[in-house]
Design a protein around this motif. Structure first.
Motif, short mmCIF file in Angstrom:
data_model
loop_
_atom_site.label_atom_id
_atom_site.label_comp_id
_atom_site.label_asym_id
_atom_site.label_seq_id
_atom_site.Cartn_x
_atom_site.Cartn_y
_atom_site.Cartn_z
N SER A 112 0.82 -1.18 -0.19
CA SER A 112 0.03 -0.05 0.18
C SER A 112 1.09 1.31 -0.06
O SER A 112 2.01 1.22 0.37
CB SER A 112 -0.92 -0.24 1.26
N ALA A 113 0.40 2.30 -0.34
CA ALA A 113 1.13 3.48 -0.57
C ALA A 113 0.36 4.87 0.06
O ALA A 113 -0.91 4.93 -0.08
CB ALA A 113 1.52 3.83 -1.94
N GLU A 114 1.11 5.61 0.55
CA GLU A 114 0.60 6.81 1.12
C GLU A 114 1.45 7.92 0.83
O GLU A 114 2.69 8.02 1.16
CB GLU A 114 0.32 6.85 2.68
N GLY A 115 0.80 9.07 0.17
CA GLY A 115 1.42 10.29 0.21
C GLY A 115 1.01 11.38 0.91
O GLY A 115 -0.01 11.53 1.18
N ILE A 116 2.03 12.19 1.48
CA ILE A 116 1.57 13.36 2.13
C ILE A 116 2.01 14.66 1.27
O ILE A 116 3.08 14.81 0.88
CB ILE A 116 2.77 13.47 3.20
N LEU A 117 0.84 15.51 1.36
CA LEU A 117 0.76 16.68 0.57
C LEU A 117 0.66 17.71 1.57
O LEU A 117 -0.39 17.53 2.41
CB LEU A 117 -0.47 16.72 -0.30
#
Length: 139
Positions: free
Chosen positions: A79-84
């Motif tokens: 799974s992947a998570e991006g922080i904006l």
């Protein structure tokens, strides 16, 4: 091997915040500005595609490197998570974390080394300003 490749797509505006993207005769789908930026619910956003692009590149690079090393993969899921967030007054992705679970009957230390190589050499990741980290559980 060639040193220049061209990848292209076409967009068609469908509404105020939504459009369709076409990849020649391979695939197409609708996308929209995310709800966080006044877009409609229920659509994939460019922000999600950005994270997905890094995520998919991690997998394809990992597969290529493990095949080359003769490593047998029994299972892979991630799974992947991006922080904006705002940096110097501008929104940008500051980090993408890929959490992967890898099962192999090959040397686990070699798999760990390949995971680190992927962080350093995956094509799409190298083209981004964003820091991409892979947190792998290797069984």
């Amino acid at each position: 091997m060639e040193t220049k490749f061209i990848f292209s797509n076409t967009l068609k505006l469908n509404g105020e915040y939504q459009a369709s993207i076409f990849f020649g005769d391979k695939a197409s789908f609708e996308f929209a500005t995310p709800p966080e930026f006044h877009g409609p619910e229920g659509f994939i956003s460019p922000e999600e595609l950005f994270v997905a692009s890094a995520h998919a590149c991690c997998l394809t690079t990992f597969i290529a490197k493990t095949k080359k090393a003769g490593i047998n993969l029994m299972f892979y899921e991630s799974s992947a998570e991006g922080i904006l967030e705002k940096v110097d007054g501008q929104l940008m992705f500051t980090k993408i974390t890929v959490n992967s679970r890898i099962k192999t009957d090959s040397d686990k230390e070699n798999v760990r080394k390949i995971v680190k190589q992927v962080e350093q050499s995956a094509l799409v990741i190298n083209s981004m300003k964003t820091n991409v980290t892979i947190e792998a559980i290797i069984e």
